[in-house]
Design an enzyme around this catalytic site. Sequence first.
Site, short mmCIF file in Angstrom:
data_model
loop_
_atom_site.label_atom_id
_atom_site.label_comp_id
_atom_site.label_asym_id
_atom_site.label_seq_id
_atom_site.Cartn_x
_atom_site.Cartn_y
_atom_site.Cartn_z
N ARG A 93 0.85 -1.20 0.00
CA ARG A 93 0.00 0.00 0.00
C ARG A 93 0.89 1.25 0.00
NH1 ARG A 93 -1.44 1.39 4.69
NH2 ARG A 93 -2.32 -0.59 5.33
N TYR A 135 -15.59 18.33 -14.78
CA TYR A 135 -16.13 16.97 -14.77
C TYR A 135 -17.17 16.83 -13.65
CZ TYR A 135 -16.37 11.95 -13.95
OH TYR A 135 -16.82 10.68 -13.72
N ASP A 186 -6.32 20.34 -13.37
CA ASP A 186 -6.67 19.02 -13.87
C ASP A 186 -6.31 19.02 -15.35
OD1 ASP A 186 -7.93 16.83 -15.02
OD2 ASP A 186 -9.70 16.94 -13.73
N LYS A 240 -7.52 8.20 -18.97
CA LYS A 240 -7.83 8.77 -20.28
C LYS A 240 -6.61 8.68 -21.22
CE LYS A 240 -11.78 9.34 -18.39
NZ LYS A 240 -11.70 9.76 -17.05
O1 P1T Z 1 -12.71 8.48 -13.86
P1 P1T Z 1 -11.54 8.86 -13.03
O2 P1T Z 1 -10.26 8.20 -13.44
O3 P1T Z 1 -11.81 8.74 -11.56
O4 P1T Z 1 -11.25 10.42 -13.33
C1 P1T Z 1 -12.14 11.43 -13.00
C2 P1T Z 1 -11.97 12.61 -13.92
C3 P1T Z 1 -11.23 13.70 -13.51
N1 P1T Z 1 -11.04 14.78 -14.31
C4 P1T Z 1 -11.56 14.83 -15.55
C5 P1T Z 1 -11.32 16.03 -16.40
C6 P1T Z 1 -12.29 13.75 -16.04
O5 P1T Z 1 -12.78 13.84 -17.29
C7 P1T Z 1 -12.53 12.61 -15.21
C8 P1T Z 1 -13.35 11.46 -15.66
N2 P1T Z 1 -14.18 11.76 -16.75
C9 P1T Z 1 -15.00 10.91 -17.40
C10 P1T Z 1 -15.22 9.65 -17.02
C11 P1T Z 1 -15.69 11.51 -18.56
O6 P1T Z 1 -16.22 10.75 -19.42
O7 P1T Z 1 -15.70 12.73 -18.68
#
Ligand code: P1T
Length: 381
Positions: free
Chosen positions: A46, A98, A170, A195
């Site tokens: 962890r 988001y 972000d 992503k």
């Molecule tokens: O899904 P996750 O890995 O927890 O990330 C969250 C997140 C944070 N910041 C941005 C700009 C994001 O687009 C996302 C996740 N977004 C999607 C799942 C989406 O389809 O927009």
Amino acid sequence: MKFGTKAIHAGIEPDPTTGAIMTPIYQTSTYVQESPGKHKGYEYARTQNPTRTVLQNNLAALENGKHGICYSSGLGATDAILKLFKPGDEIIASNDLYGGTYRIMVRVFQEFGLTFKFVGLDDPANLEAAITPATKMVWIETPTNPLLRLVDIAAISAITKRHTIQLVVDNTFASPYLQNPLDLGADIVMHSVTKYLGGHSDTVMGAIILNDDETAQRLAFIQNACGAVPGPQDCFLVLRGIKTLHVRMQRHCENAMKVARYLQQHPKVSQVHYPGLESHVGNELAKTQMRDFGGMLSFELKGDSMPEAVRVMESFEVFSLGESLGGVESLCTHPASMTHASIPKEERERNGLKDTLIRLSVGIEDVDDLIQDLEQAIGRL
Ligand code: P1T
């Protein structure tokens, strides 16, 4: 080292025991100690894992930062950043972001006494007006999700520095290939690694990159105390994905530009949100702040008819309808009912996010097939 070389090599050495060129997946929960406290730097998985360490160092290099920390998801990374603050602290965030980021802020951390203000930060003057003595952090996305607005990182950071406030960017939509916020004055860069960094729609992960030693130590403490760690298999997949980040991003950008131009001239399309278009209000800023314009865009159909928008999304044959973005395959999303459903409708609409908005993550397929798919799907109306 230039970007493509860093993507493939930074922080990565052949395995010292075998010479394996690919970083091994250290699938272990613990590490054997010679005597209590006498070990090779790893105690419990962890806290640390060698596959994760290599990925963290690689990500830090891509963002020109000193420290990288990986998390079990993008929201796991956001959760860790928000835990740096205490009840009474105020956070100002962009009003286009988001939906999950909005949700963790308002539905989780507000309950613990943090306060949040959502402001249009595409005009930095709005930030100056919103700051109070309680403001401790500013949170921006640029380009924003899903309206692709541009926020001037250097201008915002000049304000946050003057007020001794942390600036978090972000950087998910741009990826480090297109934009390095730390170089423009940000204190912390956050990614949904799920992503573009992962790039193949097979992993959920988050990351934080920063320079400040004290904050990095505090974040490492929070991670170990709270447990939002990624597994070594996922770290391996992301390391593999990053090796082609620069090549994939080039094609994402090329394809998105062509798709944006196609949609812009379509008689049934009223608006295309893509920073690469001359008509985009952030086009000039994008040219200076980013190295290209990215693979994300969104658009609206003339007449703003919900059944028509739904029909287009149902009719795609190459674009798949789904949440997420940044993979090699093209995706289409309906933000109002999917990624941004947790933002109340009135608030969404106040910020310009219509129920009829369609968001595209333009993949790296042959662009002629993508345009033909749009042609047939919109043509059915
Ligand atoms: O899904 P996750 O890995 O927890 O990330 C969250 C997140 C944070 N910041 C941005 C700009 C994001 O687009 C996302 C996740 N977004 C999607 C799942 C989406 O389809 O927009």
